[in-house]
Design a protein around this motif. Structure first.
Motif, PDB file in Angstrom:
ATOM      1  N   PRO A 246      48.841  21.176  23.879  1.00  8.45           N
ATOM      2  CA  PRO A 246      49.607  22.280  23.272  1.00  8.45           C
ATOM      3  C   PRO A 246      48.723  23.339  22.626  1.00  8.45           C
ATOM      4  N   HIS A 247      47.602  22.923  22.076  1.00 14.02           N
ATOM      5  CA  HIS A 247      46.714  23.883  21.415  1.00 14.02           C
ATOM      6  C   HIS A 247      45.588  24.355  22.333  1.00 14.02           C
ATOM      7  N   GLY A 248      45.628  23.941  23.586  1.00  8.98           N
ATOM      8  CA  GLY A 248      44.601  24.344  24.535  1.00  8.98           C
ATOM      9  C   GLY A 248      43.319  23.560  24.338  1.00  8.98           C
ATOM     10  N   ASN A 249      42.397  23.763  25.234  1.00 11.62           N
ATOM     11  CA  ASN A 249      41.050  23.209  25.074  1.00 11.62           C
ATOM     12  C   ASN A 249      40.049  24.287  25.423  1.00 11.62           C
ATOM     13  N   ARG A 250      38.790  23.916  25.483  1.00 15.07           N
ATOM     14  CA  ARG A 250      37.725  24.909  25.658  1.00 15.07           C
ATOM     15  C   ARG A 250      37.901  25.731  26.935  1.00 15.07           C
ATOM     16  N   LEU A 251      38.215  25.077  28.038  1.00 16.94           N
ATOM     17  CA  LEU A 251      38.343  25.794  29.298  1.00 16.94           C
ATOM     18  C   LEU A 251      39.604  26.664  29.325  1.00 16.94           C
ATOM     19  N   MET A 252      40.677  26.179  28.742  1.00 15.68           N
ATOM     20  CA  MET A 252      41.884  26.995  28.689  1.00 15.68           C
ATOM     21  C   MET A 252      41.669  28.226  27.824  1.00 15.68           C
ATOM     22  N   HIS A 253      40.943  28.058  26.703  1.00 22.72           N
ATOM     23  CA  HIS A 253      40.625  29.218  25.861  1.00 22.72           C
ATOM     24  C   HIS A 253      39.733  30.199  26.614  1.00 22.72           C
ATOM     25  N   LEU A 254      38.836  29.688  27.438  1.00 24.93           N
ATOM     26  CA  LEU A 254      37.983  30.556  28.239  1.00 24.93           C
ATOM     27  C   LEU A 254      38.821  31.469  29.132  1.00 24.93           C
ATOM     28  N   ARG A 255      39.800  30.902  29.816  1.00 27.04           N
ATOM     29  CA  ARG A 255      40.646  31.708  30.703  1.00 27.04           C
ATOM     30  C   ARG A 255      41.537  32.655  29.897  1.00 27.04           C
ATOM     31  N   ASP A 256      42.073  32.175  28.779  1.00 26.44           N
ATOM     32  CA  ASP A 256      42.980  33.012  27.988  1.00 26.44           C
ATOM     33  C   ASP A 256      42.274  34.247  27.423  1.00 26.44           C
ATOM     34  N   HIS A 257      41.024  34.082  26.990  1.00 32.50           N
ATOM     35  CA  HIS A 257      40.316  35.188  26.333  1.00 32.50           C
ATOM     36  C   HIS A 257      39.570  36.087  27.310  1.00 32.50           C
ATOM     37  N   PHE A 258      39.006  35.514  28.369  1.00 32.29           N
ATOM     38  CA  PHE A 258      38.128  36.292  29.239  1.00 32.29           C
ATOM     39  C   PHE A 258      38.662  36.460  30.658  1.00 32.29           C
ATOM     40  N   GLY A 259      39.755  35.776  30.998  1.00 33.82           N
ATOM     41  CA  GLY A 259      40.342  35.930  32.319  1.00 33.82           C
ATOM     42  C   GLY A 259      39.411  35.453  33.418  1.00 33.82           C
ATOM     43  N   MET A 260      39.638  35.926  34.642  1.00 36.19           N
ATOM     44  CA  MET A 260      38.730  35.656  35.752  1.00 36.19           C
ATOM     45  C   MET A 260      37.531  36.591  35.622  1.00 36.19           C
ATOM     46  N   LEU A 261      36.374  36.031  35.481  1.00 33.45           N
ATOM     47  CA  LEU A 261      35.187  36.829  35.193  1.00 33.45           C
ATOM     48  C   LEU A 261      34.718  37.656  36.384  1.00 33.45           C
ATOM     49  N   PHE A 262      35.021  37.206  37.592  1.00 35.45           N
ATOM     50  CA  PHE A 262      34.485  37.849  38.787  1.00 35.45           C
ATOM     51  C   PHE A 262      35.621  38.218  39.731  1.00 35.45           C
ATOM     52  N   ASP A 263      35.306  39.111  40.681  1.00 36.10           N
ATOM     53  CA  ASP A 263      36.235  39.364  41.777  1.00 36.10           C
ATOM     54  C   ASP A 263      35.476  39.235  43.091  1.00 36.10           C
ATOM     55  N   ASN A 264      36.205  39.011  44.155  1.00 40.07           N
ATOM     56  CA  ASN A 264      35.590  38.704  45.440  1.00 40.07           C
ATOM     57  C   ASN A 264      34.766  39.859  45.993  1.00 40.07           C
ATOM     58  N   GLN A 265      35.129  41.087  45.651  1.00 41.63           N
ATOM     59  CA  GLN A 265      34.414  42.235  46.175  1.00 41.63           C
ATOM     60  C   GLN A 265      32.949  42.227  45.766  1.00 41.63           C
ATOM     61  N   GLN A 266      32.632  41.671  44.606  1.00 37.92           N
ATOM     62  CA  GLN A 266      31.252  41.634  44.141  1.00 37.92           C
ATOM     63  C   GLN A 266      30.349  40.832  45.070  1.00 37.92           C
ATOM     64  N   PHE A 267      30.925  39.879  45.793  1.00 35.21           N
ATOM     65  CA  PHE A 267      30.134  38.995  46.648  1.00 35.21           C
ATOM     66  C   PHE A 267      30.297  39.333  48.129  1.00 35.21           C
ATOM     67  N   SER A 268      30.829  40.496  48.426  1.00 36.27           N
ATOM     68  CA  SER A 268      31.136  40.836  49.818  1.00 36.27           C
ATOM     69  C   SER A 268      29.880  40.891  50.682  1.00 36.27           C
ATOM     70  N   THR A 269      28.747  41.274  50.094  1.00 36.49           N
ATOM     71  CA  THR A 269      27.517  41.370  50.890  1.00 36.49           C
ATOM     72  C   THR A 269      26.954  40.001  51.252  1.00 36.49           C
ATOM     73  N   LEU A 270      27.446  38.944  50.613  1.00 37.23           N
ATOM     74  CA  LEU A 270      26.921  37.605  50.875  1.00 37.23           C
ATOM     75  C   LEU A 270      27.652  36.911  52.019  1.00 37.23           C
ATOM     76  N   PHE A 271      28.751  37.492  52.485  1.00 42.52           N
ATOM     77  CA  PHE A 271      29.584  36.836  53.489  1.00 42.52           C
ATOM     78  C   PHE A 271      29.759  37.743  54.700  1.00 42.52           C
ATOM     79  N   SER A 272      29.963  37.103  55.849  1.00 37.20           N
ATOM     80  CA  SER A 272      30.219  37.848  57.078  1.00 37.20           C
ATOM     81  C   SER A 272      31.638  38.403  57.056  1.00 37.20           C
ATOM     82  N   HIS A 273      31.829  39.548  57.733  1.00 38.16           N
ATOM     83  CA  HIS A 273      33.155  40.163  57.811  1.00 38.16           C
ATOM     84  C   HIS A 273      33.947  39.651  59.008  1.00 38.16           C
ATOM     85  N   THR A 274      33.348  38.771  59.795  1.00 37.68           N
ATOM     86  CA  THR A 274      34.040  38.200  60.947  1.00 37.68           C
ATOM     87  C   THR A 274      34.086  36.682  60.808  1.00 37.68           C
TER      88      THR A 274
END
Length: 566
Positions: free
Chosen positions: A26-54
Motif C-alpha cells: 500500500p505504501h509502495g516500495n523503492r522500485l514503485m517510487h522510482l516509477r512514480d517519481h521519474f516515470g520511464m527514463l528512456f524511449d525507444n527512439q534513443q536506441f534506434s541506431t543500435l537496431f536494424s530497421h528490417t
C-alpha cells in the motif's frame, strides 16, 4: 501491452498491475517510487541506431535499458533479472507490463549489452539519466564534487608466468579448433593434446626451479612451432590473423627472446613494462598493478560525485582505465567530461594521487575549478629536519634567474630542463667554494665537496606548490578536505551493493559498460531515497569508540590511574 517495441510512448502502467501492486504494498516500495517519481527514463527512439530497421521487431530497448539498470540495482545475473521481469510485481510496475506478460529469455540481456558496447550506448544511458535528474532539480552545476578511484578485479583468475604461457597455448588451440578443426587435426603434434588439453595449473607443474625452467622453454618451443605452422603458405589465411593467434604472438614476444637458436625465457628484469604485457589470454586489457600492499590484475574506476548539503550525492562522471594508469593522468579527462555535461564544480576535492602544481593551475585556468587536495610533501631530507635548510629557506629572484641561500650567497647556474617524467624543471647550483667554506654546511647538504643544488618547478607551479604546502597545515584546509572522506561511502556502496569490485565481463569496453550501469543504478537508488524523505547515512562508530571520553576528561582519568598504581 508486451515487451515488443513501440517507437514512442512512456508505457503507462496497466490497471491490473497497479491494483495488485498497491494491494500488496500500500505504501509502495523503492522500485514503485522510482516509477512514480521519474516515470520511464528512456524511449525507444534513443536506441534506434543500435537496431536494424528490417527484420523481426525487437524487444523494446527502453524497457531493456531499464531492466539492465534494475539488475545492477539489485546485483542480479541475467537469468535472475529475466525471472524478475516475469515474476515480480514491482518490476512489472516499473516497466509498465501487464501481469500476464511472460518476459523474455535471459540471453536477450547479453545481446542488448553487446549492442550498447558496439554503439556507445553507455553514454546514452548515463547522459539521459543525468538530464532527467537535472530536470527534477537534483543536480546543479558549479556545486561541490569529489573524486576517488578504486581497483576492479578482472573476470579471470590470477596466473603466474608459466600458467599464462600454458593457458595462452591452450586458448589459441581451442580457438583454432573452433574455426579450422580439419587443419588442427592434421597439423598439431599428438603430444600437444595431452600437454595443452587440461587447464594450466601450477599444482601440476614441477616444483624444482630447473624443471619449471625446462617446462617454460618447452612451451615456448611449441608456441614458436605453432606460429611457424600458421605462417606457412598452406595454412588458411584467416588463422594467421585470428585474435587468439595475435595474443599468442604478443605473449611470446614479451616472454621469450627471438627464436634464433635455443628458446630462451626472459628474465623478469628483461620483460616489457606491466602496462605493455598481456597477463591473461582471456582478457588482454586486464593489467597487473600494485598499490601499497595491494596487488591485482584488472582495471581501475574513477567515480566523481556531488556533495552539496541540500541535494543528494549523485555520480556525475565515470571513467574506467587500465590499472597501471596513475590517478593524476586522468584528472583533465574527468574535467573535460564534466564540462561536456555542463556539470563542472566550483570546488573539486581529490586526494594526493590527483594533485600537483600543474593540475591545480590547469583546473583553475581552463575550467574555473578550485582543486582542493593535499600536495605531496617535499621528500628531501632537509624538509624532514626542522633545523635544516629546505627549499623554503631560499629566496628566488625569478626575473634575474638567481637564488639566494640562507647565508646570502647567490647561485651561479640556472638551467631549464625536463625531469625524468618529462615535466619542465629548473636546476639551480651554487659556487662550490662558497658551500665548502659555509659554517652551516651540515644543515644544508651532506655531500663532502659538492655544492648545494636545487630543483625548481616553473614560477607559477613553484609558487602554487609552496602556497598549498603551507595551506594544508591549517585547520581551515583540514576542515574543508575532511569532506572528501565521504566518497569512501560511494565506493563502499558501489562494491557491496552493486558488485563493482569484480568485473562481470571480459575486456575494457564491457567493464566500462558495467561501471556506467552501476553509476546509473546508484544514482537511482540515491535519488529515490532522497525524494521519499530518506536521509544520508552517517559514518558508523563502533560501540567501544563511542565511549571515548572528552580529551580533558581522558587526561584526568589517565592521571588518576597512574596515581593509583603508584
Amino acid at each position: 501491452m508486451t515487451m515488443r517495441a513501440a517507437l514512442f510512448g512512456d508505457y503507462p502502467i496497466p490497471e491490473d498491475t497497479v491494483e495488485l501492486a498497491h494491494a500488496i504494498a500500500p505504501h509502495g516500495n523503492r522500485l514503485m517510487h522510482l516509477r512514480d517519481h521519474f516515470g520511464m527514463l528512456f524511449d525507444n527512439q534513443q536506441f534506434s541506431t543500435l537496431f536494424s530497421h528490417t527484420g523481426q521487431p525487437a524487444l523494446a530497448p527502453a524497457r531493456l535499458a531499464m531492466v539492465t539498470i534494475l539488475q545492477f540495482m539489485e546485483d542480479l545475473p541475467d537469468r535472475q533479472a529475466a525471472d524478475a521481469v516475469r515474476m515480480r510485481i514491482d518490476w512489472k510496475y516499473v516497466l509498465g507490463l501487464p501481469l500476464a506478460d511472460r518476459g523474455f529469455d535471459a540471453s536477450v540481456l547479453s545481446e542488448f549489452r553487446a549492442r550498447l558496447v558496439a554503439g556507445d550506448g553507455a553514454s546514452i544511458l548515463f547522459e539521459t539519466l543525468l538530464e532527467r535528474l537535472r530536470d527534477y532539480g537534483l543536480l546543479r552545476t558549479r556545486g561541490q564534487q569529489r573524486t576517488d578511484s578504486t581497483h576492479v578485479l578482472a573476470a579471470v583468475r590470477g596466473l603466474s608466468r608459466i600458467e599464462c604461457l600454458g593457458e595462452t597455448m591452450r586458448a589459441t588451440l581451442n580457438a583454432l579448433a573452433t574455426v579450422a578443426p580439419a587443419w588442427v587435426r592434421c597439423q598439431i603434434p599428438p603430444p600437444w593434446f595431452d600437454r595443452y588439453g587440461p587447464r594450466a595449473d601450477a599444482y601440476r607443474f614441477p616444483k624444482a626451479a630447473a624443471d619449471r625452467q625446462r617446462l617454460a622453454e618447452q612451451i615456448g618451443a611449441d608456441g614458436f612451432e605453432l606460429l611457424t605452422l600458421l605462417a606457412a603458405p598452406t595454412a588458411p589465411r584467416e588463422l594467421h590473423v585470428h585474435p587468439a593467434v595475435c595474443i599468442l604472438r604478443r605473449v611470446w614476444w614479451q616472454q621469450y627472446h627471438a627464436p634464433n637458436g635455443p628458446v630462451r625465457w626472459r628474465e623478469v628484469a628483461d620483460m616489457p613494462p606491466s602496462r605493455m604485457r598481456i597477463h591473461s589470454p582471456y582478457d588482454r586489457d586486464a593489467q597487473y598493478s600494485t598499490k601499497r600492499n595491494m596487488e591485482w590484475t584488472g582495471y581501475k574506476v574513477h567515480l566523481t560525485e556531488t556533495f552539496d548539503a541540500d541535494l543528494p550525492c549523485l555520480i556525475t562522471h565515470v571513467l574506467t582505465t587500465p590499472s597501471t594508469i596513475r590517478d593524476g593522468e586522468v584528472l583533465d579527462q574527468i574535467h573535460e567530461g564534466l564540462a561536456r555535461h555542463d556539470l563542472l564544480p566550483s570546488t573539486h576535492l581529490v586526494d594526493t594521487g590527483y594533485t600537483d602544481a600543474a593540475a591545480m593551475l590547469t583546473s583553475q585556468s581552463t575550467y574555473g575549478i578550485t582543486l582542493c587536495g593535499p600536495i605531496a610533501r617535499d621528500s628531501a631530507w632537509q624538509a624532514k629536519d626542522p633545523t635544516a635548510f629546505d627549499i623554503t629557506r631560499f629566496q628566488v629572484d625569478w626575473d634575474a634567474k638567481v637564488v639566494i641561500c640562507p647565508q646570502g650567497h647567490a647561485s651561479t647556474k640556472w638551467i631549464s630542463h625536463q625531469d625524468r617524467h618529462g615535466n619542465p624543471a629548473i636546476r639551480v647550483t651554487f659556487r662550490p667554494r662558497d658551500c665548502r667554506a659555509c659554517p652551516v654546511r651540515t644543515q644544508c647538504t651532506h655531500t663532502a665537496t659538492a655544492a648545494r643544488g636545487l630543483s625548481l618547478r616553473p614560477r607559477e607551479q613553484h609558487e602554487v606548490l609552496q602556497q598549498r604546502r603551507h595551506a594544508q597545515t591549517t585547520d581551515a584546509f583540514k576542515r574543508q578536505y575532511a569532506k572528501r572522506a565521504g566518497v569512501e561511502g560511494l565506493m563502499s556502496q558501489a562494491t557491496r551493493v552493486c558488485g563493482m569490485r569484480q568485473s562481470r565481463y571480459g575486456g575494457m569496453a564491457k567493464t566500462r559498460l558495467q561501471h556506467v550501469l552501476t553509476a546509473c543504478a546508484l544514482n537511482l537508488l540515491r535519488s529515490v531515497a532522497w525524494v521519499t524523505g530518506g536521509s544520508r547515512h552517517q559514518t558508523q562508530t563502533s560501540r567501544f569508540v563511542a565511549l571515548r571520553p572528552p580529551p580533558a576528561l581522558s587526561q584526568i582519568r589517565e592521571q588518576t590511574r597512574l596515581h593509583s598504581h603508584q
